[in-house]
Design a protein around this motif. Sequence first.
Motif, PDB file in Angstrom:
ATOM      1  N   GLY A 115     -13.227  26.701  19.782  1.00  0.00           N
ATOM      2  CA  GLY A 115     -13.099  28.038  18.967  1.00  0.00           C
ATOM      3  C   GLY A 115     -11.782  28.702  19.376  1.00  0.00           C
ATOM      4  N   ILE A 116     -11.801  28.844  20.557  1.00  0.00           N
ATOM      5  CA  ILE A 116     -10.716  29.636  21.124  1.00  0.00           C
ATOM      6  C   ILE A 116      -9.239  29.497  20.998  1.00  0.00           C
ATOM      7  N   THR A 117      -8.542  30.004  20.304  1.00  0.00           N
ATOM      8  CA  THR A 117      -6.950  29.611  20.182  1.00  0.00           C
ATOM      9  C   THR A 117      -6.104  30.473  21.148  1.00  0.00           C
ATOM     10  N   SER A 118      -6.719  31.204  21.660  1.00  0.00           N
ATOM     11  CA  SER A 118      -5.631  32.015  22.705  1.00  0.00           C
ATOM     12  C   SER A 118      -5.180  31.058  23.833  1.00  0.00           C
ATOM     13  N   THR A 119      -3.842  31.001  24.025  1.00  0.00           N
ATOM     14  CA  THR A 119      -3.453  30.114  24.937  1.00  0.00           C
ATOM     15  C   THR A 119      -3.949  30.633  26.412  1.00  0.00           C
ATOM     16  N   THR A 120      -4.516  32.007  26.632  1.00  0.00           N
ATOM     17  CA  THR A 120      -4.686  32.399  27.935  1.00  0.00           C
ATOM     18  C   THR A 120      -5.989  31.727  28.435  1.00  0.00           C
ATOM     19  N   LYS A 121      -6.638  31.229  27.366  1.00  0.00           N
ATOM     20  CA  LYS A 121      -8.057  30.763  27.846  1.00  0.00           C
ATOM     21  C   LYS A 121      -8.043  29.261  28.277  1.00  0.00           C
ATOM     22  N   ILE A 122      -6.570  28.551  27.829  1.00  0.00           N
ATOM     23  CA  ILE A 122      -6.461  27.118  28.407  1.00  0.00           C
ATOM     24  C   ILE A 122      -6.036  27.164  30.042  1.00  0.00           C
ATOM     25  N   LYS A 123      -6.867  26.175  30.425  1.00  0.00           N
ATOM     26  CA  LYS A 123      -7.041  26.062  32.072  1.00  0.00           C
ATOM     27  C   LYS A 123      -6.070  24.648  32.441  1.00  0.00           C
ATOM     28  N   GLY A 124      -5.926  23.790  31.300  1.00  0.00           N
ATOM     29  CA  GLY A 124      -5.612  22.646  31.518  1.00  0.00           C
ATOM     30  C   GLY A 124      -5.219  21.734  30.498  1.00  0.00           C
ATOM     31  N   TYR A 125      -4.556  20.729  30.466  1.00  0.00           N
ATOM     32  CA  TYR A 125      -4.389  19.778  29.410  1.00  0.00           C
ATOM     33  C   TYR A 125      -4.564  18.376  29.759  1.00  0.00           C
ATOM     34  N   TRP A 126      -4.940  17.379  28.784  1.00  0.00           N
ATOM     35  CA  TRP A 126      -5.271  16.124  29.211  1.00  0.00           C
ATOM     36  C   TRP A 126      -3.738  15.448  29.008  1.00  0.00           C
ATOM     37  N   SER A 127      -3.327  14.756  29.906  1.00  0.00           N
ATOM     38  CA  SER A 127      -1.852  14.119  29.816  1.00  0.00           C
ATOM     39  C   SER A 127      -2.330  12.380  29.753  1.00  0.00           C
ATOM     40  N   LEU A 128      -1.726  11.899  28.613  1.00  0.00           N
ATOM     41  CA  LEU A 128      -2.086  10.620  28.365  1.00  0.00           C
ATOM     42  C   LEU A 128      -0.812   9.649  28.723  1.00  0.00           C
ATOM     43  N   TYR A 129      -1.108   8.615  29.425  1.00  0.00           N
ATOM     44  CA  TYR A 129      -0.361   7.719  29.875  1.00  0.00           C
ATOM     45  C   TYR A 129      -0.378   6.504  29.101  1.00  0.00           C
ATOM     46  N   VAL A 130       0.584   6.183  28.217  1.00  0.00           N
ATOM     47  CA  VAL A 130       0.412   5.033  27.338  1.00  0.00           C
ATOM     48  C   VAL A 130       1.268   3.813  27.986  1.00  0.00           C
ATOM     49  N   ASP A 131       0.346   2.779  28.406  1.00  0.00           N
ATOM     50  CA  ASP A 131       1.118   1.761  28.934  1.00  0.00           C
ATOM     51  C   ASP A 131       1.162   0.676  28.110  1.00  0.00           C
ATOM     52  N   VAL A 132       2.394   0.036  27.658  1.00  0.00           N
ATOM     53  CA  VAL A 132       2.277  -1.010  26.875  1.00  0.00           C
ATOM     54  C   VAL A 132       2.886  -2.187  27.687  1.00  0.00           C
ATOM     55  N   LEU A 133       1.952  -3.414  27.805  1.00  0.00           N
ATOM     56  CA  LEU A 133       2.600  -4.387  28.661  1.00  0.00           C
ATOM     57  C   LEU A 133       2.459  -5.726  27.648  1.00  0.00           C
ATOM     58  N   CYS A 134       3.714  -6.067  27.708  1.00  0.00           N
ATOM     59  CA  CYS A 134       4.008  -7.083  26.663  1.00  0.00           C
ATOM     60  C   CYS A 134       3.690  -8.602  27.300  1.00  0.00           C
ATOM     61  N   ILE A 135       2.544  -9.316  26.890  1.00  0.00           N
ATOM     62  CA  ILE A 135       2.187 -10.339  27.235  1.00  0.00           C
ATOM     63  C   ILE A 135       3.192 -11.632  26.794  1.00  0.00           C
ATOM     64  N   SER A 136       3.358 -11.636  25.388  1.00  0.00           N
ATOM     65  CA  SER A 136       4.225 -12.752  25.070  1.00  0.00           C
ATOM     66  C   SER A 136       5.131 -12.197  23.978  1.00  0.00           C
ATOM     67  N   LEU A 137       6.521 -12.606  23.887  1.00  0.00           N
ATOM     68  CA  LEU A 137       7.636 -11.862  23.230  1.00  0.00           C
ATOM     69  C   LEU A 137       8.125 -12.997  22.353  1.00  0.00           C
ATOM     70  N   ASP A 138       7.937 -12.824  21.000  1.00  0.00           N
ATOM     71  CA  ASP A 138       8.397 -13.692  20.080  1.00  0.00           C
ATOM     72  C   ASP A 138       8.818 -12.696  18.836  1.00  0.00           C
ATOM     73  N   GLY A 139       9.746 -11.630  19.353  1.00  0.00           N
ATOM     74  CA  GLY A 139      10.323 -10.795  18.282  1.00  0.00           C
ATOM     75  C   GLY A 139       9.463  -9.781  17.889  1.00  0.00           C
ATOM     76  N   ASN A 140      10.248  -8.880  17.266  1.00  0.00           N
ATOM     77  CA  ASN A 140       9.495  -7.655  16.576  1.00  0.00           C
ATOM     78  C   ASN A 140       8.492  -7.135  17.554  1.00  0.00           C
ATOM     79  N   ILE A 141       8.884  -6.708  18.706  1.00  0.00           N
ATOM     80  CA  ILE A 141       8.139  -6.181  19.595  1.00  0.00           C
ATOM     81  C   ILE A 141       7.623  -4.497  19.315  1.00  0.00           C
ATOM     82  N   LEU A 142       8.629  -3.897  18.500  1.00  0.00           N
ATOM     83  CA  LEU A 142       8.463  -2.304  18.226  1.00  0.00           C
ATOM     84  C   LEU A 142       7.196  -2.422  17.301  1.00  0.00           C
ATOM     85  N   ASP A 143       7.127  -2.924  16.182  1.00  0.00           N
ATOM     86  CA  ASP A 143       6.008  -2.910  15.439  1.00  0.00           C
ATOM     87  C   ASP A 143       4.514  -3.100  15.952  1.00  0.00           C
ATOM     88  N   ALA A 144       4.484  -4.253  16.830  1.00  0.00           N
ATOM     89  CA  ALA A 144       3.353  -4.518  17.444  1.00  0.00           C
ATOM     90  C   ALA A 144       3.163  -3.572  18.851  1.00  0.00           C
TER      91      ALA A 144
END
Lengths: 360, 264
Positions: free
Chosen positions: A180-209
């Motif tokens: 409920g608190i939106t004041s930034t002073t109350k923020i103690k940290g953030y979740w940082s998300l590491y998004v790792d994409v590993l391609c197992i097999s490549l047969d075109g159009n990797i961006l969409d997948a």
Amino acid sequence: MSTLTPQVGSQPPPLTFSTSLFRQISPALYLQRHFLRSPPTRPNGRSPSQCRDFTLTTNSLSHAHGSAVVRAGDTAVVCGIRGEILTVAPGDDPSRFESYHSSPTSATHACGSRGAGGASWGGLIVPNVELSTGCSKKYPLGPPGGLAQTLSDQLHELINVTKLVSLDSLRIYDGDGDGGITSTTKIKGYWSLYVDVLCISLDGNILDAAWYAIVAALKSSRLPLASWNQTEERIFCDASLYHPISLRQSLPFTTTFALIPLPHSEDNGGETAVLLNDPDSYEEDEACEILTILSTTDFDPVRGDLSRLPSTGLRTRVEKIEKRGGWKVGLTQIESCTHLAASKAARYIQSLTKEQLTPV
Amino acid sequence: MTSSPLTPEISLNPLPQSDGSCQYTCPTSRTTILTSVNGPLEVRPKDELPNHATIEVIVKPGIGVAGVRETRLSSLIHSTLQSLILTNHHPRTLIQIVAQIVQAEDHTSLPLLLTPLINCTILSLLIAGIPMRTVGWSVHLAILQGPAGGKGIKSTEGQVLKLQKSGDDDKMETDEEGEQIVVRNPNSEVLGLAKSSHTLTFSKEGEVLLIESLECSQGSGGKSADGQGWDITDFLKLAGEGRRICCEEGVEIIREALADRKVF
């Protein structure tokens, strides 16, 4: 090359090849022969506007906070989401994490805060693509090549453009995380998300997948409930309580088209190029032009009927268009591709909803 | 050289040692790019193509060492040039293009860098005498939405606002969102207020060479981002405007810059 042109209605061509040899030595002509059939069919049996069927499996990796495996034809990617806690030190300015596009006039920006992937925004969500897994003969082991780097940057841009993740759900507050608190002073940290994409097999159009895998993985992610402990002055995670990452309601998806030029001849009726939806790598090698459309659709997966899609005109909003190389795609073709992109987005939403509804 | 506020500053052949070079300064954001073209050169056997020239594009950043963003920029420029340069005129050779970002407001912003990079590269290719199918020109347009964003710009960047579209002559879809203001070659301050950014490159004949359009409104994401984006009909209208700018004004700028060089 001229010896290969068959003379219609007369004696057989002087030189004959087996189909597989023809496919290897003259890809352009091989594709052209397929497109001249009626109806035009691609070597893989699809019509030019047809995309591949895809399958989605979520949360199959047990050590990641969220994951998805997407397979479209012979292209298969795994996406894993790992959350790490970023503590805000007393002197830090949390406002630089608060927007997807950090204020361009700020001092940090002007002197070029070049993080991973040239991240202009604090980098709470960091995508990375790994292609050197033996997924294709073209990408040997070693440091990431041009395509992997471009792809990482494109995915990073897609995350920023779509503003997919609500930054509010990544905040860690002082207290019990009541939100409920939106004041930034109350923020103690953030979740940082590491998004790792590993391609197992490549047969075109990797961006969409890859993008679909990222959206599905983020949607299925569960982060442990983290809160600031006053006495220890540290952030602690709850061992049993998890919360989902809140995403947008209308999810945007990418659709990629490839334009194959046809060698100039009189029997293709003035058409000099064919636009293919969801190209495979054989088609991509011959393509001179790539068009990617990022769009949302108002398709309702619960009430909507996927089989009646073309008749019911979907309202669609485009968030990104990228067209590179070549000069043959006109503006009218881009318009018709937008409608195809909308129906593909509807299919993505349908399969994502189905995946969420099935009990684990 | 600076006749109108929208004419870029172009200096041809600042590097006398290269086959062709050009320095280009965007009139509004002051983004300065220096490109040099060398070719046809001897090609490394690894990159040799039997019936085409190999095009190599190297983008050097203004700060630090080249990273992912520069690789992406060079691949975008490469694919654009691939369709412009007549590569079959010099088979088994190398055409090398080096673009150095000299000055930029924001060294990480792809939209701000792409237009100057493409325009500068095309001018230096013309100077180097590389055979090309046609010439192209790139323009960067930003859409500001609503009266609030518009007013802030008018006061600070009065002369920059060249192209204006008011809501009344458009159709229904823009009416509900208020009037649309299109700013040409926005600087990073204007881009920060923009709703979407469109880098459009057209050839002299009006063919679409490169489109890099993206939504860039501010926000903290999640549900607040629902409903962002644009309608395709709005985009087509804007692209038509971009085509007019590239084909008329862009080609005129190239012609003026090369007037005393007898390239055409």
